[in-house]
Design a protein around this motif. Structure first.
Motif, PDB file in Angstrom:
ATOM      1  N   SER A 159       5.205  23.595  38.386  1.00  0.00           N
ATOM      2  CA  SER A 159       6.004  22.366  38.266  1.00  0.00           C
ATOM      3  C   SER A 159       5.610  21.525  37.056  1.00  0.00           C
ATOM      4  O   SER A 159       6.260  20.517  36.762  1.00  0.00           O
ATOM      5  CB  SER A 159       5.900  21.526  39.542  1.00  0.00           C
ATOM      6  OG  SER A 159       4.563  21.444  39.959  1.00  0.00           O
ATOM      7  N   THR A 176      17.983  18.480  33.672  1.00  0.00           N
ATOM      8  CA  THR A 176      17.551  19.081  34.946  1.00  0.00           C
ATOM      9  C   THR A 176      17.011  20.499  34.762  1.00  0.00           C
ATOM     10  O   THR A 176      16.420  21.060  35.677  1.00  0.00           O
ATOM     11  CB  THR A 176      18.703  19.112  35.973  1.00  0.00           C
ATOM     12  OG1 THR A 176      19.847  19.700  35.344  1.00  0.00           O
ATOM     13  CG2 THR A 176      19.053  17.710  36.418  1.00  0.00           C
ATOM     14  N   ASN A 177      17.167  21.020  33.574  1.00  0.00           N
ATOM     15  CA  ASN A 177      16.709  22.365  33.227  1.00  0.00           C
ATOM     16  C   ASN A 177      15.197  22.417  32.995  1.00  0.00           C
ATOM     17  O   ASN A 177      14.732  23.080  32.068  1.00  0.00           O
ATOM     18  CB  ASN A 177      17.425  22.747  31.930  1.00  0.00           C
ATOM     19  CG  ASN A 177      17.921  24.168  31.992  1.00  0.00           C
ATOM     20  OD1 ASN A 177      17.527  24.919  32.883  1.00  0.00           O
ATOM     21  ND2 ASN A 177      18.760  24.540  31.044  1.00  0.00           N
ATOM     22  N   SER A 178      14.434  21.717  33.800  1.00  0.00           N
ATOM     23  CA  SER A 178      12.997  21.598  33.577  1.00  0.00           C
ATOM     24  C   SER A 178      12.288  21.381  34.909  1.00  0.00           C
ATOM     25  O   SER A 178      12.633  20.458  35.657  1.00  0.00           O
ATOM     26  CB  SER A 178      12.731  20.395  32.657  1.00  0.00           C
ATOM     27  OG  SER A 178      11.474  19.804  32.927  1.00  0.00           O
ATOM     28  N   PRO A 179      11.314  22.236  35.224  1.00  0.00           N
ATOM     29  CA  PRO A 179      10.583  22.062  36.491  1.00  0.00           C
ATOM     30  C   PRO A 179      10.002  20.657  36.643  1.00  0.00           C
ATOM     31  O   PRO A 179      10.111  20.058  37.722  1.00  0.00           O
ATOM     32  CB  PRO A 179       9.470  23.118  36.389  1.00  0.00           C
ATOM     33  CG  PRO A 179      10.045  24.193  35.518  1.00  0.00           C
ATOM     34  CD  PRO A 179      10.883  23.462  34.514  1.00  0.00           C
ATOM     35  N   PHE A 180       9.405  20.125  35.601  1.00  0.00           N
ATOM     36  CA  PHE A 180       8.784  18.805  35.744  1.00  0.00           C
ATOM     37  C   PHE A 180       9.827  17.701  35.908  1.00  0.00           C
ATOM     38  O   PHE A 180       9.648  16.762  36.694  1.00  0.00           O
ATOM     39  CB  PHE A 180       7.863  18.500  34.553  1.00  0.00           C
ATOM     40  CG  PHE A 180       7.104  17.210  34.700  1.00  0.00           C
ATOM     41  CD1 PHE A 180       6.348  16.937  35.841  1.00  0.00           C
ATOM     42  CD2 PHE A 180       7.143  16.243  33.699  1.00  0.00           C
ATOM     43  CE1 PHE A 180       5.637  15.734  35.981  1.00  0.00           C
ATOM     44  CE2 PHE A 180       6.436  15.045  33.828  1.00  0.00           C
ATOM     45  CZ  PHE A 180       5.690  14.791  34.969  1.00  0.00           C
ATOM     46  N   HIS A 181      10.961  17.812  35.211  1.00  0.00           N
ATOM     47  CA  HIS A 181      12.026  16.806  35.382  1.00  0.00           C
ATOM     48  C   HIS A 181      12.598  16.874  36.797  1.00  0.00           C
ATOM     49  O   HIS A 181      13.011  15.854  37.346  1.00  0.00           O
ATOM     50  CB  HIS A 181      13.153  17.015  34.366  1.00  0.00           C
ATOM     51  CG  HIS A 181      12.706  16.868  32.948  1.00  0.00           C
ATOM     52  ND1 HIS A 181      13.517  17.128  31.877  1.00  0.00           N
ATOM     53  CD2 HIS A 181      11.500  16.502  32.420  1.00  0.00           C
ATOM     54  CE1 HIS A 181      12.844  16.929  30.748  1.00  0.00           C
ATOM     55  NE2 HIS A 181      11.624  16.558  31.065  1.00  0.00           N
ATOM     56  N   ARG A 182      12.630  18.072  37.371  1.00  0.00           N
ATOM     57  CA  ARG A 182      13.128  18.169  38.746  1.00  0.00           C
ATOM     58  C   ARG A 182      12.136  17.532  39.721  1.00  0.00           C
ATOM     59  O   ARG A 182      12.541  16.895  40.691  1.00  0.00           O
ATOM     60  CB  ARG A 182      13.435  19.623  39.110  1.00  0.00           C
ATOM     61  CG  ARG A 182      14.700  20.144  38.390  1.00  0.00           C
ATOM     62  CD  ARG A 182      15.196  21.474  38.928  1.00  0.00           C
ATOM     63  NE  ARG A 182      14.251  22.554  38.753  1.00  0.00           N
ATOM     64  CZ  ARG A 182      14.202  23.385  37.709  1.00  0.00           C
ATOM     65  NH1 ARG A 182      15.077  23.266  36.710  1.00  0.00           N
ATOM     66  NH2 ARG A 182      13.311  24.357  37.663  1.00  0.00           N
ATOM     67  N   PHE A 183      10.850  17.686  39.471  1.00  0.00           N
ATOM     68  CA  PHE A 183       9.864  16.956  40.293  1.00  0.00           C
ATOM     69  C   PHE A 183      10.143  15.450  40.195  1.00  0.00           C
ATOM     70  O   PHE A 183      10.141  14.730  41.200  1.00  0.00           O
ATOM     71  CB  PHE A 183       8.424  17.253  39.855  1.00  0.00           C
ATOM     72  CG  PHE A 183       7.443  16.212  40.334  1.00  0.00           C
ATOM     73  CD1 PHE A 183       7.074  16.141  41.671  1.00  0.00           C
ATOM     74  CD2 PHE A 183       6.924  15.255  39.450  1.00  0.00           C
ATOM     75  CE1 PHE A 183       6.192  15.149  42.133  1.00  0.00           C
ATOM     76  CE2 PHE A 183       6.053  14.262  39.900  1.00  0.00           C
ATOM     77  CZ  PHE A 183       5.686  14.216  41.244  1.00  0.00           C
ATOM     78  N   SER A 210       5.746   9.580  31.242  1.00  0.00           N
ATOM     79  CA  SER A 210       6.603  10.772  31.273  1.00  0.00           C
ATOM     80  C   SER A 210       8.061  10.423  31.007  1.00  0.00           C
ATOM     81  O   SER A 210       8.732  11.083  30.200  1.00  0.00           O
ATOM     82  CB  SER A 210       6.477  11.471  32.637  1.00  0.00           C
ATOM     83  OG  SER A 210       5.150  11.940  32.834  1.00  0.00           O
ATOM     84  N   ASP A 220      12.989  25.311  31.709  1.00  0.00           N
ATOM     85  CA  ASP A 220      13.142  26.587  32.408  1.00  0.00           C
ATOM     86  C   ASP A 220      12.988  27.780  31.479  1.00  0.00           C
ATOM     87  O   ASP A 220      12.657  28.879  31.915  1.00  0.00           O
ATOM     88  CB  ASP A 220      14.506  26.640  33.116  1.00  0.00           C
ATOM     89  CG  ASP A 220      14.544  25.700  34.319  1.00  0.00           C
ATOM     90  OD1 ASP A 220      13.457  25.410  34.879  1.00  0.00           O
ATOM     91  OD2 ASP A 220      15.643  25.249  34.691  1.00  0.00           O
ATOM     92  N   ALA A 254       7.633  22.396  31.048  1.00  0.00           N
ATOM     93  CA  ALA A 254       8.571  21.460  30.418  1.00  0.00           C
ATOM     94  C   ALA A 254      10.033  21.872  30.551  1.00  0.00           C
ATOM     95  O   ALA A 254      10.916  21.001  30.643  1.00  0.00           O
ATOM     96  CB  ALA A 254       8.221  21.296  28.939  1.00  0.00           C
TER      97      ALA A 254
END
Lengths: 137, 137, 137, 137
Positions: free
Chosen positions: A44, B15-22, B61, A49, A47
């Motif tokens: 997670s 939204t194409n980002s694991p950290f942004h989805r967190f 962030s 996907d 930065a």
């Protein structure tokens, strides 16, 4: 200046935070003059996907926390961050990171800490400098 | 300078980002000159178990991300952060936040963005300035 | 917040400094929320014998001074600079410059100002942000 | 990285500047990894007619210059400052100062230097960090 908190007390303070638990931050090392946090890699933190590097916000976060705790361990007061400055030097891949903080100056109302983030190979990933409010009034 | 990406394309990139989805980051608004992100409050953003304010790393962030996307929407290239400077003005409580970014300068190799984080009441929580590498070579 | 000093009082304070007299700094404008300094070009500001642009240290200086005085005119206390952050956007040629400062936040112990340096054409030369110690204890 | 310029070449480059001559900057020391400037006190550096400390703009200037030359001595190209960040730790009185710069990172397009200003007693007066454009295209 001497560290007034035990390793265990510092560790407990670090995990005593919802956001630090998300990060999984651990105390890696502590001396009178420095404090090092370990960040174990999690998916997670990535930065994007289609990329394999850790988000700059994660790096900013561990820099902020390391600076906070290097002051906390000698002052034993919460010292909110006033100002944080970060330089990103190299992308951090899917790897564990270390944030080592040292005190630049302990002031009556404002204190300064320097923080260096390195990876397992000892390469510098980012450097930061934080000003923290150490006003005890 | 004109925005070259549609609102939907920008939203998808965010939204194409694991950290942004967190973080749960969403595009709140976009014009040719600015971009605003919305951060909806989550308990995991809290700084400490006995306090009620959002961690400075979360603020850093969203400042970093807003600056990145205000450049991305006009340049359509990834522009890694070189340097991030944040001033914390007020604690953010358990509340939604907005990060509005504007472009200070579009340069050939380096570009600068200003970011202001406000809460629902319009109070300034933090301000940031980022340098991003817009070297297209 | 209101300006508590007259234009003349501010002008006198500015010239009341050996280094400001070297720079030849003048008060160009002042409102309740902002203060603008004028720097008239001098050959001694030039960065190098074979170049025609003004030294970054001169720009840093007028940024620092403008931020200081935008706080001084409302607080009427000396507020030493804690932290100064400057982004250089464009070279300033042999030309007069203006540094306009605005207050980002007046705090009990620390206050923040934003400063923009422009040339006679209104082009942005540099931007700065300063933290000043406004501890009145 | 190795220093490619001789001590004399660096010294000449430093004095090859109207503003550096006003400051009276001299090369105090140089190694492959560091460069130290000496600033000999002058009355025109004083911040105010009723105070006895050196103006923050002077400190910012020598920080900027030291960072510039620690890069110049290994790269032998002019590297304009992009971003300068300064923390003021202690007032400098009517005394000589030293600005020691070290390289944090040499990058293809942007490089980072750290600078520490001390007085004759070795006390830290200010610390700075600069980003310089080392784009050689």
């Amino acid at each position: 200046m001497e560290r007034v908190l035990s390793r265990e007390e510092i560790s407990n303070s670090i995990t005593n935070s919802p956001f630090h638990r998300f990060l999984g931050l651990e105390l890696a090392d502590t001396t009178d003059e420095s404090l090092t946090l370990k960040l174990s890699f999690k998916d997670s933190f990535i930065a994007g996907d289609k990329v394999d590097y850790i988000h700059g916000g994660i790096l900013a976060s561990i820099i902020d926390v390391a600076g906070y705790f290097v002051l906390f361990q000698v002052l034993n007061i919460p010292a909110p961050t006033l100002d944080l400055h970060i330089n990103y030097l190299r992308a951090a891949k899917k790897e564990n990171l270390y944030a080592e903080a040292t005190i630049v100056k302990l002031g009556r109302s404002v204190s300064t800490a320097d923080i260096v983030v390195t990876n397992e190979d000892g390469k510098k990933i980012a450097v930061g400098r934080g000003l923290y409010s150490t006003n005890q009034s």
